[in-house]
Design a protein around this motif. Structure first.
Motif: not given
Length: 440
Positions: A24-25, A31-34, A298-300, A307-308
């Motif tokens: 998950w982490q 996901g943050l990078l994407e 919005k970032t969340i 996709n990640a």
């Protein structure tokens, strides 16, 4: 600054570990990078824009470490730790036109018996207050140091010093959260990955927080006790637990506003040091803080739609639906507005909760000087998060412990320069020690 860095490094060496990302982490990180929280900064203690892996106080075996571990490095001959000892009041000498001087404290033990502890007769001795952002300003007020009008209205007597800035500048980093259910197994993890945005928010995540045997249960104990004591009934609290269980929460992504402009104040409610004072944080009072919250959410949403992260979110659950279900949970005492279902600004206001990063109340330049000495009083310092102008980074504990190490070293140097015997400085005359005239 070299000494500050050295103090941080000392704490990191004793207590901090590098977490190992799995499942998950790892998906949360990608996901943050994407979502554009760039660059990737890897494992680092530095708070720099981008996505990073932060330090953890859980060792590889899962054991939690804390500031209590640092007592291992203390000299047992020059320190005594009293457990279950609640300080009620700081004692001051007030002779003529001389400045007030702290000379001891009154405290109560676990049996309800009161004791007086006094400093030994040495000009370098002092009382150091480290009761935190809630406790330190409260204890100063109970001892007669604070805004005169407020103190007199609660019957505090005598007023030792009219100190109008005590209890002012209270801050807490507002937090908004999204619960996520996963179609696949999720490992248990606390905060490991952090997204530090360009607009001053920190995006963090936990995983595998199913009730009742998990961190979520502990986290909401404080919230639920508050709800139970105020306008929410016990049935509402029980219903909250039921809702969380039905939701099968597997992950929890949060947005924390860093360095909020909104500020509040602390006031006494009564003369009982065992009762919490009244604290107003004024979450999102300033538009600047609200704008940061909206950008963070919005970032969340981008992370949830990435996709990640897709394999850890049910495909039919939209990001907006995940946000909206927060509106049905009694996570705070604020009213819910229908517009919050489509307006992120209103969502921020309606679902804000504390992250317990309280700070202010005895701020540097307002209540204490750059050496953390209380203005207008001798032999009294405040060294804790109440002195912060802002709560730094992902968690203030590193900076609080750094401050303790940094100031401890600085005070020792001052005492060495005075030519006095260091072992004398921590001696207190204490009526709890009947076997000898003093204890260290």
């Amino acid at each position: 600054m070299d000494e500050v860095e050295a103090a941080y490094e000392w704490v990191e060496d004793k207590l901090v570990f590098e977490p190992q990302l799995v499942g998950w982490q790892s998906a949360f990180k990608h996901g943050l990078l994407e979502a554009g929280v760039l660059p990737y900064n890897g494992f680092t203690f530095k708070h720099i824009v981008g996505t990073k892996i932060g330090g953890t106080i859980f060792d590889p075996d899962g054991h939690r470490h804390s500031a209590a571990d640092l007592l291992e490095y203390a000299n047992p001959e020059t320190i005594a730790v009293y457990l279950h000892a609640l300080v009620h009041k700081i004692l001051f000498t007030t002779e003529g036109d001389q400045r007030p001087r702290a000379y001891g404290v009154i405290y109560q033990d676990a049996d309800g018996v009161f004791h007086k502890a006094e400093l030994a007769k040495n000009t370098m001795n002092e009382v150091i207050l480290c009761a935190g952002a809630i406790g330190s300003p409260q204890l100063l007020m109970l001892s007669g140091v604070g805004p005169r009008v407020d103190l007199e209205s609660h019957g505090v007597s005598p007023v030792i010093l009219d100190h109008p800035m005590v209890g002012k500048g209270m801050g807490d980093n507002p937090l908004n959260t999204v619960f996520v259910s996963s179609p696949r197994p999720v490992e248990a993890s606390l905060i490991q990955v952090v997204g530090i945005t360009k607009f001053d928010t920190f995006i963090e995540g936990f995983s595998s927080v199913k009730l009742p045997n998990n961190m979520m249960h502990t986290f909401f104990q404080g919230v639920l006790s508050l709800l139970n004591e105020t306008s929410h009934s016990t049935l509402a609290v029980i219903d909250f637990y039921k809702q969380l269980n039905v939701m099968e929460i597997d992950g929890w992504i949060v947005n924390k506003v860093d360095g909020p402009v909104s500020r509040g104040h602390l006031e006494l409610r009564n003369m009982n040091p065992d009762d919490n004072p009244s604290v107003t944080f004024n979450y999102y009072q300033e538009a600047e803080d609200l704008e940061k919250c909206v950008k963070g959410l919005k970032t969340i949403i981008k992370v949830l739609n990435s996709n990640a992260f897709s394999s850890y979110k049910y495909p039919n659950a939209t990001a907006r639906e995940l946000l909206n279900r927060m509106l049905s949970l009694p996570i705070n005492l604020r009213p819910r507005h229908e517009s919050a279902k489509f307006n992120l600004t209103q969502f921020c206001i309606d679902t804000v909760i504390t992250v317990w990063h309280y700070h202010g109340g005895c701020q540097v330049g307002r209540v204490v000087d750059k050496n953390y000495k209380v203005f207008g009083i001798d032999a009294l310092r405040v060294i804790d998060g109440s002195t912060f102008l802002k709560s730094p980074g992902t968690n203030p504990q590193a900076t609080v412990m750094m401050l303790g190490r940094y100031m401890g070293q600085k005070i020792l140097r001052e005492r060495n320069a005075s030519g006095e015997n260091n072992e004398d400085y921590s001696i207190i005359k204490d009526d709890t020690d009947k076997s000898s005239s003093s204890s260290k």
